[in-house]
Structure formats: structure tokens, C-alpha cells
Write a protein that holds these residues in place. Structure first.
Motif, PDB file in Angstrom:
ATOM      1  N   GLN A  91       1.245  -1.232  -0.518  1.00  0.00           N
ATOM      2  CA  GLN A  91      -0.380  -0.395  -0.565  1.00  0.00           C
ATOM      3  C   GLN A  91       0.813   1.196   0.312  1.00  0.00           C
ATOM      4  O   GLN A  91       2.063   0.774   0.690  1.00  0.00           O
ATOM      5  CB  GLN A  91      -1.342  -0.143   1.319  1.00  0.00           C
ATOM      6  CG  GLN A  91      -1.672   0.834   1.232  1.00  0.00           C
ATOM      7  CD  GLN A  91      -1.713   2.557   1.027  1.00  0.00           C
ATOM      8  OE1 GLN A  91      -0.959   3.062   2.328  1.00  0.00           O
ATOM      9  NE2 GLN A  91      -2.966   3.329   0.970  1.00  0.00           N
ATOM     10  N   GLY A  92       0.304   2.214  -1.291  1.00  0.00           N
ATOM     11  CA  GLY A  92       1.212   2.958  -0.593  1.00  0.00           C
ATOM     12  C   GLY A  92       1.058   4.241  -2.144  1.00  0.00           C
ATOM     13  O   GLY A  92      -0.069   4.350  -2.798  1.00  0.00           O
ATOM     14  N   ASP A  93       1.887   5.657  -1.983  1.00  0.00           N
ATOM     15  CA  ASP A  93       1.590   6.275  -3.335  1.00  0.00           C
ATOM     16  C   ASP A  93       2.440   6.196  -4.061  1.00  0.00           C
ATOM     17  O   ASP A  93       3.693   6.556  -3.779  1.00  0.00           O
ATOM     18  CB  ASP A  93       1.084   8.160  -2.380  1.00  0.00           C
ATOM     19  CG  ASP A  93       1.041   9.134  -2.786  1.00  0.00           C
ATOM     20  OD1 ASP A  93       1.602   9.243  -4.210  1.00  0.00           O
ATOM     21  OD2 ASP A  93       0.439  10.528  -2.159  1.00  0.00           O
ATOM     22  N   ALA A  94       1.722   6.624  -5.107  1.00  0.00           N
ATOM     23  CA  ALA A  94       3.259   6.742  -6.491  1.00  0.00           C
ATOM     24  C   ALA A  94       4.302   8.088  -6.251  1.00  0.00           C
ATOM     25  O   ALA A  94       5.168   7.488  -6.979  1.00  0.00           O
ATOM     26  CB  ALA A  94       2.177   6.752  -7.440  1.00  0.00           C
ATOM     27  N   ASN A  95       3.765   8.631  -5.923  1.00  0.00           N
ATOM     28  CA  ASN A  95       4.609   9.820  -5.614  1.00  0.00           C
ATOM     29  C   ASN A  95       5.564   9.663  -4.150  1.00  0.00           C
ATOM     30  O   ASN A  95       7.215  11.027  -4.236  1.00  0.00           O
ATOM     31  CB  ASN A  95       4.340  11.174  -5.262  1.00  0.00           C
ATOM     32  CG  ASN A  95       2.730  11.109  -5.865  1.00  0.00           C
ATOM     33  OD1 ASN A  95       3.418  12.139  -7.154  1.00  0.00           O
ATOM     34  ND2 ASN A  95       1.730  12.073  -5.801  1.00  0.00           N
ATOM     35  N   ARG A  96       5.542   8.878  -3.241  1.00  0.00           N
ATOM     36  CA  ARG A  96       6.869   7.996  -2.635  1.00  0.00           C
ATOM     37  C   ARG A  96       6.398   6.562  -2.752  1.00  0.00           C
ATOM     38  O   ARG A  96       6.040   6.267  -1.573  1.00  0.00           O
ATOM     39  CB  ARG A  96       6.005   8.633  -1.307  1.00  0.00           C
ATOM     40  CG  ARG A  96       6.212   9.808  -1.004  1.00  0.00           C
ATOM     41  CD  ARG A  96       6.111  11.217   0.582  1.00  0.00           C
ATOM     42  NE  ARG A  96       4.548  10.700   0.981  1.00  0.00           N
ATOM     43  CZ  ARG A  96       3.050  11.545   0.262  1.00  0.00           C
ATOM     44  NH1 ARG A  96       3.812  11.995  -0.553  1.00  0.00           N
ATOM     45  NH2 ARG A  96       1.949  10.997   0.632  1.00  0.00           N
ATOM     46  N   PRO A 110       6.386   3.020  -1.944  1.00  0.00           N
ATOM     47  CA  PRO A 110       7.318   2.467  -1.603  1.00  0.00           C
ATOM     48  C   PRO A 110       8.397   1.200  -1.331  1.00  0.00           C
ATOM     49  O   PRO A 110       8.067  -0.040  -1.179  1.00  0.00           O
ATOM     50  CB  PRO A 110       6.072   1.500  -0.454  1.00  0.00           C
ATOM     51  CG  PRO A 110       5.282   1.094  -1.682  1.00  0.00           C
ATOM     52  CD  PRO A 110       5.537   1.742  -2.247  1.00  0.00           C
ATOM     53  N   LEU A 111       9.486   1.388  -2.294  1.00  0.00           N
ATOM     54  CA  LEU A 111      10.170   0.193  -2.681  1.00  0.00           C
ATOM     55  C   LEU A 111      11.851   1.231  -2.338  1.00  0.00           C
ATOM     56  O   LEU A 111      11.920   2.306  -2.136  1.00  0.00           O
ATOM     57  CB  LEU A 111      10.071   0.325  -4.833  1.00  0.00           C
ATOM     58  CG  LEU A 111       8.489  -0.090  -4.928  1.00  0.00           C
ATOM     59  CD1 LEU A 111       9.225   0.083  -6.316  1.00  0.00           C
ATOM     60  CD2 LEU A 111       8.563  -1.923  -4.256  1.00  0.00           C
ATOM     61  N   ASP A 112      12.848   0.026  -2.086  1.00  0.00           N
ATOM     62  CA  ASP A 112      13.836   0.746  -2.346  1.00  0.00           C
ATOM     63  C   ASP A 112      13.967   0.871  -3.368  1.00  0.00           C
ATOM     64  O   ASP A 112      14.174   0.656  -4.445  1.00  0.00           O
ATOM     65  CB  ASP A 112      15.161  -0.552  -1.405  1.00  0.00           C
ATOM     66  CG  ASP A 112      14.355  -1.279  -0.408  1.00  0.00           C
ATOM     67  OD1 ASP A 112      14.041   0.357   0.056  1.00  0.00           O
ATOM     68  OD2 ASP A 112      14.912  -1.837   0.306  1.00  0.00           O
ATOM     69  N   ASN A 113      15.731   1.944  -3.605  1.00  0.00           N
ATOM     70  CA  ASN A 113      15.945   2.421  -4.676  1.00  0.00           C
ATOM     71  C   ASN A 113      16.796   1.708  -5.699  1.00  0.00           C
ATOM     72  O   ASN A 113      17.535   0.425  -4.831  1.00  0.00           O
ATOM     73  CB  ASN A 113      16.812   3.556  -3.959  1.00  0.00           C
ATOM     74  CG  ASN A 113      16.684   4.424  -4.496  1.00  0.00           C
ATOM     75  OD1 ASN A 113      14.753   5.560  -4.667  1.00  0.00           O
ATOM     76  ND2 ASN A 113      16.924   6.080  -2.473  1.00  0.00           N
ATOM     77  N   LYS A 114      16.966   1.695  -6.964  1.00  0.00           N
ATOM     78  CA  LYS A 114      17.610   0.866  -7.809  1.00  0.00           C
ATOM     79  C   LYS A 114      16.924  -1.112  -7.150  1.00  0.00           C
ATOM     80  O   LYS A 114      17.781  -1.898  -7.561  1.00  0.00           O
ATOM     81  CB  LYS A 114      18.671   0.805  -7.406  1.00  0.00           C
ATOM     82  CG  LYS A 114      19.731   1.911  -7.783  1.00  0.00           C
ATOM     83  CD  LYS A 114      20.639   2.370  -7.996  1.00  0.00           C
ATOM     84  CE  LYS A 114      21.311   3.357  -8.429  1.00  0.00           C
ATOM     85  NZ  LYS A 114      21.970   4.227  -8.764  1.00  0.00           N
ATOM     86  N   SER A 115      16.119  -1.404  -6.562  1.00  0.00           N
ATOM     87  CA  SER A 115      15.214  -2.307  -6.181  1.00  0.00           C
ATOM     88  C   SER A 115      14.037  -3.512  -7.746  1.00  0.00           C
ATOM     89  O   SER A 115      14.218  -4.538  -7.284  1.00  0.00           O
ATOM     90  CB  SER A 115      14.850  -2.752  -4.875  1.00  0.00           C
ATOM     91  OG  SER A 115      13.749  -1.964  -5.067  1.00  0.00           O
ATOM     92  N   MET A 116      13.900  -2.500  -7.813  1.00  0.00           N
ATOM     93  CA  MET A 116      13.183  -3.752  -9.118  1.00  0.00           C
ATOM     94  C   MET A 116      13.896  -3.232 -10.752  1.00  0.00           C
ATOM     95  O   MET A 116      15.026  -2.286 -10.919  1.00  0.00           O
ATOM     96  CB  MET A 116      11.827  -1.960  -9.634  1.00  0.00           C
ATOM     97  CG  MET A 116      11.090  -2.426  -8.350  1.00  0.00           C
ATOM     98  SD  MET A 116      10.058  -3.647  -7.889  1.00  0.00           S
ATOM     99  CE  MET A 116      11.277  -3.964  -6.551  1.00  0.00           C
TER     100      MET A 116
END
Length: 128
Positions: free
Chosen positions: A91-96, A98-104
Motif C-alpha cells: 500500500q502506498g502513494d505513487a509519489n512516494r 514504498p520501494l528501495d532505490n534501484k531494487s526493481m
């Protein structure tokens, strides 16, 4: 908008359609990768996430991100009924995100960016 999607979450799958062309494009572009970690931002009830899961093998893992908890509950219930395990809901906002940087390896969104929210720059679009 949040209340609207909360109200229709349980019926959403039956009233929406799916365009398979973007799924084919993504599969083609990621065909050479051995393992894929993807985020579907604004995933709603998971229509496109499900099609992506069907298109790849078990080396594919998808993070289903949406602001609306009811949509995520509907997605999770549907996927569990299908014995799908290579996903998580966030659950999260697309502007923030909820993923770590460079994790995808790849971040996608389908029909989630409204015309008044089109702040996505050219650098964020498909570069393949």
C-alpha cells in the motif's frame, strides 16, 4: 477518488477490460533477463499484474503497489485463490513509492495516471 475505488473494488474485475499489447511489449523487452523484479504502480485489482505473471515463469516477481487498500485486498484474494505466490502487495502513494532505490528491474503503470497527473518525464517512458 479513493472512496470510489473502495466501493467498486470487489466488482472491478468484472467491469474492466485489458489491453494485451503492452504485456507483449514488456515480455519482448525483458526476454533476455533471467530474473525479473517488477513493480506495477497503481495496480488496482491486479488485472495487468496477473497477465504479467501469466506471461513469465517463476523467476518473475511482482510488487503490486496501490493507494487503495480494498483494491489490494481484492488482488491478494484473487491471486491466493489461483495459488500465485510470486507477488507481494504494498500500500502506498505513487509519489512516494514504498520501494528501495534501484531494487526493481522494471516499473510499470497501466491506466493509473490521470490526465491532470501527467508529470512523468520522457526519461521514465520505455527506452527499449
Amino acid at each position: 477518488m479513493y472512496n470510489h475505488f473502495s466501493t467498486i473494488a470487489s466488482k472491478y474485475q468484472s467491469v474492466r477490460t485489458l489491453d494485451i499489447k503492452p504485456i507483449r511489449h514488456i515480455k519482448e523487452k525483458l526476454a533476455q533477463k533471467e530474473k525479473i523484479k517488477m513493480a506495477d504502480v497503481g495496480c488496482g485489482d491486479g488485472r495487468y499484474s496477473l497477465e504479467l505473471l501469466k506471461s513469465f515463469d517463476n523467476s518473475f516477481y511482482i510488487h503490486c503497489v496501490d493507494y487503495n487498500e480494498n483494491m489490494l485486498k481484492s488482488l491478494e484474494s484473487n491471486f491466493r485463490e489461483r495459488n500465485i505466490t510470486n507477488f507481494c502487495v504494498r500500500q502506498g502513494d505513487a509519489n512516494r513509492l514504498p520501494l528501495d532505490n534501484k531494487s526493481m528491474d522494471c516499473i510499470v503503470t497501466f491506466n493509473a495516471i490521470r490526465s491532470e497527473e501527467r508529470r512523468v518525464g520522457k526519461e521514465c517512458r520505455s527506452r527499449w
